[in-house]
Design a protein around this motif. Structure first.
Motif, mmCIF file in Angstrom:
data_model
loop_
_atom_site.group_PDB
_atom_site.id
_atom_site.type_symbol
_atom_site.label_atom_id
_atom_site.label_comp_id
_atom_site.label_asym_id
_atom_site.label_seq_id
_atom_site.Cartn_x
_atom_site.Cartn_y
_atom_site.Cartn_z
ATOM 1 N N LYS A 17 0.980 -1.737 -0.094
ATOM 2 C CA LYS A 17 -0.048 0.178 0.329
ATOM 3 C C LYS A 17 0.713 1.026 0.113
ATOM 4 C CE LYS A 17 -4.884 -1.978 2.233
ATOM 5 N NZ LYS A 17 -5.315 -1.542 3.112
ATOM 6 N N HIS A 59 0.653 4.397 -2.989
ATOM 7 C CA HIS A 59 0.710 5.424 -2.182
ATOM 8 C C HIS A 59 2.528 6.231 -2.805
ATOM 9 C CE1 HIS A 59 -0.349 8.884 0.313
ATOM 10 N NE2 HIS A 59 0.483 9.121 0.538
ATOM 11 N N ARG A 118 1.289 9.909 -5.349
ATOM 12 C CA ARG A 118 1.655 11.190 -5.067
ATOM 13 C C ARG A 118 2.881 11.490 -6.274
ATOM 14 N NH1 ARG A 118 5.757 11.493 -0.385
ATOM 15 N NH2 ARG A 118 7.523 10.073 -1.927
#
Length: 250
Positions: free
Chosen positions: A153, A157, A161
């Motif tokens: 995860k 992420h 980003r």
């Protein structure tokens, strides 16, 4: 006659040594109050003191408020029977060898019981250790899976980003280029307008100068003509004076 005997046997106590007074029937709490009956009842003949008991079995059932029930069985009293005493066992001559054998057997039973208890305890400890090991394995597996999921995860992420940041940078770059183009266009327009204004001012200045020059030329021409008119008038007056001197003197 039979009814009277049954009633008298019920009214006596269980030891049959005395006669108990008449017992009123049990009244339930929910039952209606007993009404007195003033009717005259027929008297039963009194029985003698020696009553012949008949073996009877009466089952009375009465339910209390809690829902319990009980039975009362009345029968002929049993004769007095002596309680049999426990027979006394005669003493035995026990030898030392038998005592030692019994002690040895007791010691062996004690040792076997202790061994059994230790085996049970060891089995329980083994089960506890097995359960603890399984629990630790499950916990470690859960921790590993959770860690892997969290790491995946976090990677996703971070990727998202970075993608968002790169997209924003690209958009900002395009926006900055558009702003620069707009600024250059505005500066060009401003320069063109300023140049056009300067040209208009030059044209207006040249026109004003021409107009002023023309006006000056017209004034000079007017003065020249006025001077010619004055000269002509003066010459005309001189000529008239010369031709008519008498008129002028008189």
């Amino acid at each position: 006659m039979l009814i009277g005997l049954v009633r008298d046997s019920v009214m006596q106590c269980f030891c049959h040594t005395c006669r108990a007074p008449g017992i009123l029937p049990a009244v339930s709490r929910r039952s209606a109050p007993i009404k007195k009956n003033n009717k005259i009842r027929s008297k039963q003949p009194r029985l003698s003191k020696k009553v012949k008991f008949i073996t009877t079995e009466i089952r009375c059932q009465e339910k209390s408020r809690g829902g319990l029930s009980y039975e009362v069985i009345l029968a002929e009293p049993a004769p007095n029977v002596a309680v049999p005493k426990r027979p006394v066992t005669p003493g035995k001559n026990v030898s030392v060898e038998e005592i030692e054998q019994k002690l040895k057997a007791a010691e062996e039973r004690r040792i076997s019981l202790e061994a059994k208890k230790m085996a049970d305890i060891s089995n329980k400890l083994a089960k506890v250790e097995e359960a603890t090991r399984k629990k630790d394995e499950i916990t470690n597996e859960f921790i590993t899976q959770t860690k892997e999921q969290l790491e995946s995860k976090m990677e996703q992420h971070v990727e998202k980003r970075d993608a968002i940041i790169s997209d924003m940078k690209e958009k900002l770059k395009i926006h900055a280029q558009e702003i620069e183009k707009t600024r250059e266009t505005l500066e060009q327009q401003k320069a063109n307008e300023q140049k056009a204004i300067e040209e208009k001012l030059k044209i207006a200045q040249s026109l004003r100068d021409e107009n002023i020059k023309k006006m000056l030329d017209r004034l000079k021409e007017h003065e020249r003509r006025a001077e010619l008119v004055r000269q002509n008038k003066a010459q005309a007056q001189e000529i008239d004076g010369q031709q008519n001197p008498i008129v002028s003197s008189g």
